[in-house]
Design a protein around this motif. Structure first.
Motif, PDB file in Angstrom:
ATOM      1  N   LYS A   1      -2.686 -21.730 -20.263  1.00  0.00           N
ATOM      2  CA  LYS A   1      -3.833 -22.470 -19.756  1.00  0.00           C
ATOM      3  C   LYS A   1      -3.579 -23.971 -19.883  1.00  0.00           C
ATOM      4  O   LYS A   1      -2.840 -24.419 -20.745  1.00  0.00           O
TER       5      LYS A   1
ATOM      6  N   TRP B   1      -6.485 -17.821 -19.233  1.00  0.00           N
ATOM      7  CA  TRP B   1      -5.388 -17.159 -19.951  1.00  0.00           C
ATOM      8  C   TRP B   1      -5.084 -15.797 -19.335  1.00  0.00           C
ATOM      9  O   TRP B   1      -4.750 -14.841 -20.016  1.00  0.00           O
TER      10      TRP B   1
ATOM     11  N   THR C   1      -0.257 -16.169 -15.881  1.00  0.00           N
ATOM     12  CA  THR C   1       0.447 -17.279 -16.531  1.00  0.00           C
ATOM     13  C   THR C   1       1.810 -16.793 -17.021  1.00  0.00           C
ATOM     14  O   THR C   1       2.153 -16.908 -18.186  1.00  0.00           O
TER      15      THR C   1
ATOM     16  N   ARG D   1      -3.185 -18.504 -30.059  1.00  0.00           N
ATOM     17  CA  ARG D   1      -3.109 -18.492 -28.605  1.00  0.00           C
ATOM     18  C   ARG D   1      -4.319 -17.770 -28.038  1.00  0.00           C
ATOM     19  O   ARG D   1      -4.733 -16.722 -28.536  1.00  0.00           O
ATOM     20  N   LYS D   2      -4.875 -18.322 -26.988  1.00  0.00           N
ATOM     21  CA  LYS D   2      -6.010 -17.680 -26.321  1.00  0.00           C
ATOM     22  C   LYS D   2      -5.520 -16.636 -25.334  1.00  0.00           C
ATOM     23  O   LYS D   2      -4.484 -16.799 -24.701  1.00  0.00           O
ATOM     24  N   SER D   3      -6.282 -15.575 -25.210  1.00  0.00           N
ATOM     25  CA  SER D   3      -5.995 -14.567 -24.190  1.00  0.00           C
ATOM     26  C   SER D   3      -7.303 -13.915 -23.779  1.00  0.00           C
ATOM     27  O   SER D   3      -8.329 -14.055 -24.455  1.00  0.00           O
TER      28      SER D   3
END
Length: 548
Positions: A358, A272, A276, A544-546
């Motif tokens: 991702k 992530w 991106t 959301r992943k970060s």
């Protein structure tokens, strides 16, 4: 390839299959030593009827007095009332000791792996039995596959299989009317409480998503088949045996082996990070297989060095740095917008929380003709209410009420600037899919229901529940397919009306502002634990992943 030559190869590789003493209509039967149960695959129409078949011992088997449900082996055996739960006694004598085991039936393909498996490829054997009586025994090299699913403490693992011929060279085979190839993936659905969200979502995408600009004969997601897997005579449960995402799957143009000229490209995002399409990452190096959070998938460094990161880099550079006017004027030359629009709808309908940056592949057919890149779907198990980790099984960000949102910075700018009526185009496409396409409520619910019946009617769901309920892979939870399909259907029934309202008016689709984070969200780590805004590492915020 002759069986004798293959067995010699397997022996030389140290991967000769474990003994398959029991044959059903001359086909080896898989055995689970943890439950003393044999599992044979038969045609689906066998279920609900009686089945007559010949059961015998393999050549060299030292059993004596083999009986099947009281009937002498090596003669036609009548199996009455075949069902998902019926079982039949298998008795024999070996070295003067009597053994009593069970024989059960499925109509799913059965796959057996024999070997020692780990992070690196190792020699192995693969056996595939199909309900039509087909059987293949193949040499292979196999390793564990995946990222977090591949941690040392995981149990139901994914496998990557490379088939080999008698000389140890790559060997292509086709299974289940899919493509012919030497590389196959066995996807475990390790965290998925339904085990099949990945294969169902990929099938959905392939059914409705528009084709890339360069070809109508391309799949931009995997295709697979639900199978039952055995590993060294231990039952491993329901798997998706599927095609990989590679150059062949997305049909990008090969590089010129004579001149080294590069045409097509394929890249995968594995994290992530800022690259991106949010911010510009550091400069790339064409001699390296990894750049920031991207992996180079084609042309691979091992095949052609230097390779080429420039097309992906240029796309990110344009999205991140272009003026509003340039973005509106030229984004259709950079991103395959029809496919991206379908991705936007698809990911928001299913709340696909793990493909937001991702787990996306990006492909270009031939950079000399067009540098436009196309998104390709991968890793779709975290959909329709499934979380990344089962220690927090159903947090707010997997709830059906979780609001649709821009997925990556491309999406954010498209909604904010609305080039060429982007918002209206999205609304029209959504309406089409809901009224006459794959996103009709009954169609979508029916897709998941069919897969439930697929595993339920042959007893695979019960075998999966018995094998994996309480395992640490799912944080000690119990698998229950009947409860999970009810949850999925309820989730879809509530999710779709919410999306109908969201997409009904193009002005509501544009639910973004000049600030990416309007309100302070709640933060979670990958274990599902709530953490502070100052936490460093991989976080989950708004689903959301970060990376911090």
């Amino acid at each position: 390839m002759k069986l004798r030559g293959l067995l010699f190869l397997l022996f030389s590789l140290g991967a000769l299959p474990a003994s398959t003493q029991l044959l059903f209509n001359s086909t080896p039967v898989a055995f689970d030593k943890t439950t003393d149960t044999w599992l044979a695959t038969v045609a689906p129409e066998t279920f609900g009827t009686s089945k007559t078949a010949e059961v015998s011992m393999a050549e060299g088997c030292r059993w004596e007095q083999l009986m099947i449900d009281g009937q002498t082996a090596n003669h036609p055996i009548v199996f009455g009332d075949v069902s998902a739960t019926s079982s039949y006694d298998v008795t024999y004598t070996l070295n003067g000791q009597e053994y009593c085991e069970k024989l059960m039936f499925t109509y799913l393909p059965v796959v057996r792996l024999t070997g020692q498996f780990g992070y690196e490829y190792a020699p192995a054997a693969v056996e595939v039995s199909t309900p039509d009586g087909g059987y293949q025994l193949m040499a292979a090299e196999i390793r564990w596959r995946g990222g977090s699913t591949n941690d040392i403490d995981k149990h139901k693992r994914n496998y990557k299989v490379k088939l080999k011929d008698a000389d140890g060279d790559d060997m292509n085979r086709s299974f289940f009317s899919l493509r012919s190839d030497n590389v196959w993936i066995l996807d475990a659905g390790q965290v998925d409480m339904f085990r099949m969200r990945n294969i169902i979502a990929a099938e959905l995408w392939n059914d409705f998503a528009r084709k890339p600009y360069y070809s109508q004969d391309v799949y931009t997601a995997t295709r697979g088949k639900v199978v039952e897997l055995f590993l060294n005579n231990e039952y491993q449960g329901i798997y998706n045996m599927c095609e990989p995402i590679d150059r062949k799957q997305v049909a990008v143009k090969k590089y010129d082996k004579e001149t080294g000229a590069i045409h097509g490209g394929l890249w995968k995002s594995t994290g992530w990070g800022i690259s991106t399409f949010w911010e510009m990452p550091p400069p790339y190096d064409n001699t390296q297989a990894v750049w920031d959070v991207f992996e180079l998938k084609y042309p691979k460094i091992d095949d052609l060095c230097p390779s080429d990161w420039s097309t992906l880099y240029d796309a990110i550079h344009f999205v991140v740095t272009s003026s509003d006017k340039d973005f509106c004027d030229h984004i259709a030359e950079v991103i395959d917008l029809p496919v991206f629009i379908d991705y936007h709808i698809f990911a928001n309908v299913l709340n696909a929380i793990d493909i937001c940056g991702k787990n996306l592949y990006w492909a270009v057919y031939d950079k000399e003709e067009s540098r436009k890149i196309t998104p390709v779907m991968w890793d779709l198990d975290c959909t329709v209410g499934q979380n990344y980790v089962d220690s927090l099984p159903r947090p707010d960000y997997v709830h059906y009420t979780y609001p649709p949102s821009p997925l990556i910075y491309i999406d954010w700018r498209l909604q904010l600037l609305n080039p060429d009526g982007f918002l209206q185009t999205v609304a029209d496409r959504y309406r089409q899919l809901r009224t006459e396409g794959a996103l009709q409520t009954d169609s979508l619910k029916g897709r998941y229901r069919r897969y439930y019946h697929l595993v339920h009617s042959c007893g695979a769901d019960l075998r999966e529940e018995h094998r994996w309920s309480g395992d640490t892979d799912i944080t000690g939870l119990d698998l229950n397919f009947a409860e999970e399909i009810a949850y999925i259907e309820d989730w879809l029934e509530h999710r779709l009306p919410l999306l109908d309202v969201y997409f009904a008016d193009p002005t509501t689709v544009k639910d973004v502002t000049g600030e990416r984070n309007v309100a302070e969200p709640e933060y979670y780590n990958l274990a599902g634990q709530k953490v502070s805004a100052q936490y460093q590492g991989i976080i989950i915020a708004r689903g959301r992943k970060s990376l911090r």
